[in-house]
Scaffold this active site. Structure first.
Site, PDB file in Angstrom:
ATOM      1  CE  LYS A  39      -0.654  -2.586   3.489  1.00  5.17           C
ATOM      2  NZ  LYS A  39      -1.414  -3.498   4.264  1.00  5.17           N
ATOM      3  CB  ILE A  92     -13.281  -5.865   2.412  1.00 11.26           C
ATOM      4  CG1 ILE A  92     -13.344  -6.258   3.892  1.00 11.26           C
ATOM      5  CG2 ILE A  92     -14.591  -5.238   1.964  1.00 11.26           C
ATOM      6  CD1 ILE A  92     -13.588  -5.072   4.828  1.00 11.26           C
ATOM      7  CG  ASP A  95      -1.630   0.616   7.128  1.00  6.99           C
ATOM      8  OD1 ASP A  95      -0.957   0.023   6.270  1.00  6.99           O
ATOM      9  OD2 ASP A  95      -2.797   0.291   7.427  1.00  6.99           O
ATOM     10  CE  LYS A 148      -4.218  -0.970   4.875  1.00 10.69           C
ATOM     11  NZ  LYS A 148      -4.521  -1.459   6.232  1.00 10.69           N
TER      12      LYS A 148
END
Lengths: 418, 418
Positions: free
Chosen positions: B99, B130, B195, B199
């Site tokens: 990412k 997901i 993080d 994303k």
């Protein structure tokens, strides 16, 4: 981009979904799909679209070589089957939203897809806006899918929500659902579970490679749910939902059914209220996943149809991996279910048909018991649907261990309870 | 089937995700993908796979014409970028889970995809199990996506859950998360929001065609969340979550940020506990949808990588529709946020930087206030991160109406409160 197929669409049906799709297509120019012709049944009805778009001649769409995609959103299952089959045979890709037709004719449609090499997509047929079919296709290899539990019918979920949250009885809640357009004027298909089991038959194919026709799946609707059942649920802090469930057993077979079920407050499905749908998937790699969204209505359905149309541009097909690339799973029999039943007259409850009975509540006018009964008993007999009896599965209803059961039955017999 | 591309994979990285993928591939023979070679950094480490599979020579994978897919699951963002770029230039399709690398180099990677015509997929980079990127690509045409709100970092969500449900303070909860492997030994990337914002930068591209580099997005982590904040939340029956949010404003621009936020008990995101992730999407056609699942861990990540590999067989590519086929959306500035801040010393809170203040609570040792502050103020200044100040957005934090605001500020000035 360069690999994309140009799509020219022939649409069957211009009801709420068809018209919704027309509007959605107009608002999605990026799709670069052309709607060439719409086939309707009644030429005299006023439509919110240019008159030259419409025809009543099926063949004008099916035989037009310029049309390479047929989208079918009509109500008549027999006509839908004829249209979809002819379209595939004529080399066209097809998008359908007719759950009943698809569930009833799936084996023939599988054969037609294999024979013609064309793509038949139907995301809208189960849970509409929730992309559950595509996800089951792309994820969860056969032996990794532990279970799938879902609320697939919005009308019944709306009714149950109202019974629980506002204390309405079944009939009051149904009338309200009808007034809001969440239930048909003839609500039998929804209320008695037919719609849910049709969807479940489709999803079982994509989840496990099981191709059972709907009438071979154990199911019921919510037509017998009594106001007392809601009271009992509230006392336990559990809701009642019409749950479609499939669960891998230790013997490798899959227990599958669609029945009312008590769900605990922390169950993902308890979260699904009113006309919404929800799907909980438990698998070896991804653990628990949960998908939630609108399962019906013109725009959610049209949106799902649109995503199928979009996928046809890169020639997406269902692979039916679990059916063709694995040993398909078998639907299980020979297991047991823990059930709650409520009833007016104890004399009409065949106690001997239970493996054992765990609870009796006979103090009120409406009585209930909790006990364990064989799946095969419920499949083969109808006493639990009759005499105003209401059957609701308990939370975690599946029981596999037969030895314990036998022992327990014996001990209860000895104690004189059975 | 006949249209499928045969995949021969070169894998970079054999840490928890790489090894997870190796196991998942072995258990998914239906994919018919061959893992030809694995490139690792440390040749001496013992591996749970045949020795001949491994090499330390990058070129052995990148220059092998038989390898048509490079899968990259390494930790080093710079090395990952070099590998992914070279692989695309050498005509290979690429699956990546990095990412940070993806978010930081997205413009260059978009250009490389356009130039080479190869596919770069990275479902595992956001919310792992997901399928959110694929869904944003396939659904929700530009102007129909009202909002997307998500919990995209499992470590911080675990910590917040423990602070709320077990009354742990931040440090205790962090240690517990580390012991369970939900947080890195250097937890800065997770805890301080890096993080999550990486994303979010990726998801904003697929949701709205916004390509902001992470450092241009307003964000913070949970490092300053105080035990009192949890107490205040519980009093209001609201949880605190690290929420990544993007919301269409009336002016057509998109308010986007990643900040701690109070969420009401009936908010879908309140449902997301421990290390899980969740995404709530609100759109014109499908209304509210909610996706829930594990956002990290070896198997959920490997499973997402696998679904990308599977999609490469039918030559699936992200189209970046909202970027290329529409006028891309712009990130908004000039709006206002309703915030809660708690602090030790009132003298250090610059009250004049608020548009107005709605609540004061100064009775305890730790004090807090609720007020409205400009987005630009938070973007440009750091007072709200300093002096042990904790900032949490209120539920529904975005305020667009400027006139009311000005009036209110004036009335408070007149009343002598500001």
């Amino acid at each position: 981009m360069e690999t994309h197929k140009e799509l020219t669409i022939g649409l069957f049906g211009f009801g709420v979904v068809g018209e919704g799709l027309y509007k959605v297509l107009q608002q999605t120019p990026s799709l670069k799909a052309t709607l060439k012709k719409v086939c309707i049944k009644n030429a005299d009805k006023k439509r919110n679209a240019p008159a030259e778009l419409f025809t009543t001649d099926r063949e004008a769409l099916l035989n037009d070589p310029a049309i390479n995609v047929i989208v079918e959103v009509i109500d008549d299952a027999d006509a839908a089957y004829a249209i979809v089959s002819r379209a595939l045979e004529n080399g066209k890709d097809v998008v359908s939203a007719s759950k009943k037709m698809l569930a009833e004719h799936l084996p023939a449609l599988l054969a037609l897809q294999a024979k013609t090499g064309r793509s038949l997509l139907y995301e809208a047929a189960a849970c509409a806006s929730i992309p559950v079919i595509r996800n089951l296709e792309e994820y969860y290899d056969n032996d990794l899918l532990h279970s799938i539990r879902a609320i697939v019918n919005g009308s019944t979920n709306y009714i149950l929500t109202k019974m629980f949250e506002e204390g309405l009885d079944f009939k009051q809640a149904l009338v309200q659902a009808q007034q809001l357009g969440f239930a048909e004027s003839n609500p039998k298909l929804d209320v008695e579970g037919f719609d849910a089991v049709n969807k479940w038959a489709l999803l079982l194919t994509h989840a496990y490679g099981i191709t059972e026709s709907p009438e071979n799946i154990l199911f019921n609707g919510i037509q017998n749910i009594h106001a007392l059942d809601a009271v009992v649920g509230r006392e336990k802090n559990q809701a009642i939902k019409l749950v479609a469930q499939a669960q891998k057993l230790k013997n490798g077979k899959v227990a599958a059914f669609v029945l009312p079920q008590f769900v605990k407050a922390d169950d993902h499905l308890a979260f699904v209220k009113n006309e919404y749908n929800g799907v909980e998937i438990e698998s070896g790699f991804s653990d628990k996943q949960f998908f939630y969204g609108k399962g019906a209505g013109s725009f959610p359905t049209a949106s799902a149809v649109l995503s199928d149309i979009s996928a046809l541009r890169y020639q997406y097909k269902y692979e039916y991996k679990k059916l063709y690339h694995h040993i398909p799973q078998e639907a299980a029999a020979g297991y047991y279910l823990r059930v709650y039943i409520s009833f007016d007259d104890i004399a009409l409850v065949p106690k001997e048909r239970f493996e054992w009975i765990e609870e009796w509540h006979a103090q009120q006018e409406r009585k209930y018991l909790v006990g364990v009964v064989a799946y095969d008993e419920l499949r083969k007999h109808n006493w639990w649907r009759e005499n105003n009896t209401s059957l609701v599965l308990t939370a975690d209803p599946v029981i596999e261990e037969v030895e314990t059961r036998k022992l327990k039955k014996k001990s209860l017999e000895l104690a004189g309870i059975l």
